[in-house]
Design a protein around this motif. Sequence first.
Motif, PDB file in Angstrom:
ATOM      1  N   THR A   1       0.827  -1.208   0.000  1.00 41.03           N
ATOM      2  CA  THR A   1       0.000   0.000   0.000  1.00 41.03           C
ATOM      3  C   THR A   1       0.859   1.254   0.000  1.00 41.03           C
ATOM      4  O   THR A   1       0.608   2.208  -0.743  1.00 41.03           O
ATOM      5  CB  THR A   1      -0.938   0.004   1.222  1.00 41.03           C
ATOM      6  OG1 THR A   1      -1.789  -1.142   1.167  1.00 41.03           O
ATOM      7  CG2 THR A   1      -1.784   1.264   1.256  1.00 41.03           C
ATOM      8  N   THR A   2       1.904   1.261   0.842  1.00 41.48           N
ATOM      9  CA  THR A   2       2.791   2.422   0.928  1.00 41.48           C
ATOM     10  C   THR A   2       3.500   2.670  -0.395  1.00 41.48           C
ATOM     11  O   THR A   2       3.725   3.821  -0.795  1.00 41.48           O
ATOM     12  CB  THR A   2       3.829   2.206   2.049  1.00 41.48           C
ATOM     13  OG1 THR A   2       3.151   1.960   3.278  1.00 41.48           O
ATOM     14  CG2 THR A   2       4.727   3.424   2.205  1.00 41.48           C
TER      15      THR A   2
ATOM     16  N   GLN B   1      11.211   2.129   2.807  1.00 41.67           N
ATOM     17  CA  GLN B   1      10.154   2.635   3.674  1.00 41.67           C
ATOM     18  C   GLN B   1      10.646   2.715   5.111  1.00 41.67           C
ATOM     19  O   GLN B   1      11.574   1.995   5.496  1.00 41.67           O
ATOM     20  CB  GLN B   1       8.933   1.717   3.573  1.00 41.67           C
ATOM     21  CG  GLN B   1       8.391   1.619   2.149  1.00 41.67           C
ATOM     22  CD  GLN B   1       7.146   0.766   2.050  1.00 41.67           C
ATOM     23  OE1 GLN B   1       6.521   0.415   3.068  1.00 41.67           O
ATOM     24  NE2 GLN B   1       6.764   0.425   0.828  1.00 41.67           N
TER      25      GLN B   1
END
Length: 204
Positions: free
Chosen positions: A97-98, A138
């Motif tokens: 999703t990120t 991330q």
Amino acid sequence: MGAMRLRRCGTDAVLVEVDSAGEVEAVRAAVQAAALPEVVELVPAARTVLVTARPGGLPAVRRVLAAVRSTDPVDVPTREVEIPAVYDGPDLDLVATTAGLTPDEVVALHTETVYSVAFCGFAPGFAYLTGLPEPLRQPRLDSPRTKVPAGSVGLAGEYTAAYPRSTPGGWRLIGRTDAPLFDPRHDPPALLSPGDRVRFRAVR
């Protein structure tokens, strides 16, 4: 290469400070390729390399360091290690999703890349691997886990890694492996060493 800073550590060691992981690798590879009999230990980290020499050996080390350029190719033999991984980690959907990807696309990106062991630390056998594709870079979790299972494959910042044993940790976990990352009965006990090339292979 940016400014290289040399800091004396005791009588027979020097700490080389640089500005990037690429420069760390250039220094490590150059010192290793020089095969100086004076060098007894070479320890890369995120932005430093510690070089320990035999008594009187630092001048030879300094001569090698003075010639290091981050763009110079260095011919150092490297091992290629394949690590099988099951991609069912608890943070796989979060990472996808990120990154704006599907979980399958995350797995494809992670397995298509050849990584390099930049340095080892945190726990015996824990190797920090560089080369992570940009969408997978991330941040760590906001709240670290109190217990990450041994073999967990995760990512954080510019690194990916596999946990050799169960420890607390805040990396985003995307999979798991049963590869023997650290076994004190083996010589060497750690599966991965700085400079090794690593690929992950998806298994079910």
